[in-house]
Design a protein around this motif. Structure first.
Motif, short mmCIF file in Angstrom:
data_model
loop_
_atom_site.label_atom_id
_atom_site.label_comp_id
_atom_site.label_asym_id
_atom_site.label_seq_id
_atom_site.Cartn_x
_atom_site.Cartn_y
_atom_site.Cartn_z
N UNK A 25 53.08 36.10 39.50
CA UNK A 25 51.53 36.66 39.34
C UNK A 25 51.10 37.05 40.65
N UNK A 26 49.95 37.85 40.76
CA UNK A 26 49.59 38.33 42.00
C UNK A 26 49.04 37.16 43.03
N UNK A 27 48.57 36.21 42.46
CA UNK A 27 47.97 35.31 43.24
C UNK A 27 48.72 34.32 43.95
N UNK A 28 50.05 34.45 43.62
CA UNK A 28 51.00 33.48 44.34
C UNK A 28 51.84 34.38 45.48
N UNK A 128 38.67 42.04 43.21
CA UNK A 128 40.02 42.73 42.94
C UNK A 128 40.46 42.86 41.46
N UNK A 129 40.33 41.94 40.91
CA UNK A 129 40.84 41.93 39.38
C UNK A 129 40.12 42.74 38.75
N UNK A 134 39.14 47.57 35.58
CA UNK A 134 38.36 49.16 35.36
C UNK A 134 39.33 50.24 35.58
N UNK A 135 40.12 50.30 36.44
CA UNK A 135 41.00 51.35 36.71
C UNK A 135 42.37 51.59 35.88
N UNK A 136 42.82 50.56 35.32
CA UNK A 136 44.01 50.63 34.54
C UNK A 136 43.71 50.58 33.06
N UNK A 137 42.50 50.00 32.72
CA UNK A 137 42.14 49.66 31.31
C UNK A 137 43.22 48.75 30.86
N UNK A 208 40.97 34.85 36.20
CA UNK A 208 41.38 36.21 35.40
C UNK A 208 40.22 36.16 33.95
N UNK A 209 40.28 34.88 33.61
CA UNK A 209 39.45 34.84 32.26
C UNK A 209 38.00 35.15 32.72
N UNK A 210 37.56 34.84 33.79
CA UNK A 210 36.12 35.11 34.26
C UNK A 210 35.97 36.43 34.42
N UNK A 211 36.79 37.16 35.06
CA UNK A 211 36.77 38.72 34.99
C UNK A 211 37.13 39.21 33.65
N UNK A 212 37.86 38.74 32.73
CA UNK A 212 37.85 39.19 31.35
C UNK A 212 36.26 39.19 30.73
N UNK A 213 35.48 38.25 31.26
CA UNK A 213 34.15 38.05 30.43
C UNK A 213 33.39 39.13 31.24
#
Length: 401
Positions: A25-28, A128-129, A134-137, A208-213
């Protein structure tokens, strides 16, 4: 209770060399590790998930769509679930298999219940996330959720259609990552219905879950709809059972305070003794963690030495029996800056180099305590748990278009 749904998973074809294209994962990942994975293969997932340089989000989105057009990535013909198994021998020598399932978990409002955080999170100012989504959908990296519903492991026992496999040593021990596709509607229904009967606890991926919200709310505002793919997000769910999970501790580093002041405050509630009375210069090692579990102490490390920290009788009678909570309570009146590190050698290095004034090694939180805290609607201190091994990014992508 949370909705859990199948979706048309986007994947690399089954004849792909998965070892070359998936990544942690990106964050490690450090900057050096990102470069390594970028260079491994022109289709490595980090080229989308961890883009670099100018206009990186726009380029990541364009590359994702290009890979779909070229067949580098392909979508399942119909909605599916994906069983993800991790087989490994943990640092204690115990052989474990984590069997979970990748699907779309409902994005619920904070405090609404159903999907629960298990610890307080530290603020993250970076967008970032969200910019990448937004960019990738697309949901690229899964959140890790723990289902409190009994019986999920049994429902996942039967093998599905093999779609990917990787074996590596990236987490400090050998790990097999095995992916299986489930297409049978009856089996999909049984799994989704069971997960929907009880809470799902976020183990890893709170941000990540907060970003999804946030993304869901943006889509609702833009479309006026509450039935789009943004209502769910990509989550790996496995049953909260002790024989599967390997939970490591995340230790504490302290700065901005004198070592003597910190040690004095700790001494108010803990009895301090040399880590090794026969060898005053002894430093902690991995065996120290086993001693801490067996003998019930924490370990303080400064440039002057290392000490066991045994709670004084009655010191925490009215405090939840969690090392992180004990430290917060003990040091509540100090203004020390605290950060987090999960490796013993990394803690020793930070203290030895002067980057940190002191470190405290804590014990991992047990699965029973994780469930009890969740059931009571409470939160652990930040960085209380470190779930291993880490899930790979790139095996399954959830498209949001």
């Amino acid at each position: 209770m949370p909705r859990f749904t199948p979706f048309r998973a986007v994947r690399y074809p089954t004849d792909t060399n998965f070892d070359a294209v998936v990544a942690p994962p990106y964050d490690v990942l450090s900057a050096e590790q990102v470069r390594y994975h970028h260079d491994r293969d022109p289709h490595n997932i980090t080229r989308i998930d961890v883009p670099t340089g100018d206009d990186r989000y726009a380029r990541a989105g364009a590359l994702y769509r290009q890979w779909l057009d070229e067949g580098v990535l392909v979508a399942d013909e119909a909605p599916t679930l994906t069983v993800y198994r991790l087989r490994f021998t943990d640092p204690t020598g115990a052989e474990r298999t984590i069997s979970g399932v990748l699907g779309g978990l409902e994005v619920v409002d904070e405090g609404a219940g159903g999907v629960l955080p298990h610890e307080r999170t530290t603020p993250k100012a970076s967008t970032d996330r969200l910019d990448l989504t937004r960019a990738t959908g697309a949901n690229l990296s899964p959140v890790w959720g723990l289902s409190l519903a009994a019986g999920l492991t049994d429902l996942l026992a039967e093998p599905g259609e093999p779609v990917a496999a990787v074996t590596d040593d990236a987490d400090g021990f050998r790990v097999e990552h095995l992916l299986e596709r489930i297409t049978d509607p009856d089996r999909i229904a049984a799994i989704t219905e069971l997960i929907g009967t009880d809470d799902v606890l976020i183990a890893d991926g709170h941000h990540r879950y907060g970003v999804a919200r946030s993304y869901r709310d943006e889509v609702r505002t833009a479309t006026g709809r509450t039935d789009t793919a943004a209502e769910d997000t990509l989550v790996f769910v496995n049953e909260l059972v002790a024989d599967q999970l390997s939970v490591a501790a995340i230790h504490r580093l302290y700065r901005g305070i004198a070592a003597d002041t910190l040690r004095s405050a700790i001494g108010d509630r803990f009895d301090l003794a040399a880590l090794d009375a026969d060898h005053p210069d002894a430093r902690p090692d991995p065996a120290t963690l086993a001693r801490m579990e067996a003998e019930g102490f924490l370990t303080l490390i400064t440039a002057e030495g290392a000490w066991t920290m045994t709670p004084k009788p009655g010191a925490f009678d009215d405090v939840r029996a969690l090392d992180g909570v004990w430290l917060e309570e003990t040091l509540a009146d100090l203004t020390a800056e605290v950060s987090y590190q999960h490796g013993v050698e990394e803690v020793l290095s930070a203290v030895g180099s002067g980057d940190a004034v002191a470190g405290v090694l804590i014990r991992p939180v047990g699965v029973a305590e994780i469930e009890r805290t969740a059931r009571e609607g409470l939160l652990m201190p930040p960085k209380s748990t470190f779930f291993t091994p880490k899930l790979k990014t790139g095996f399954v992508i959830r498209d949001l278009s």
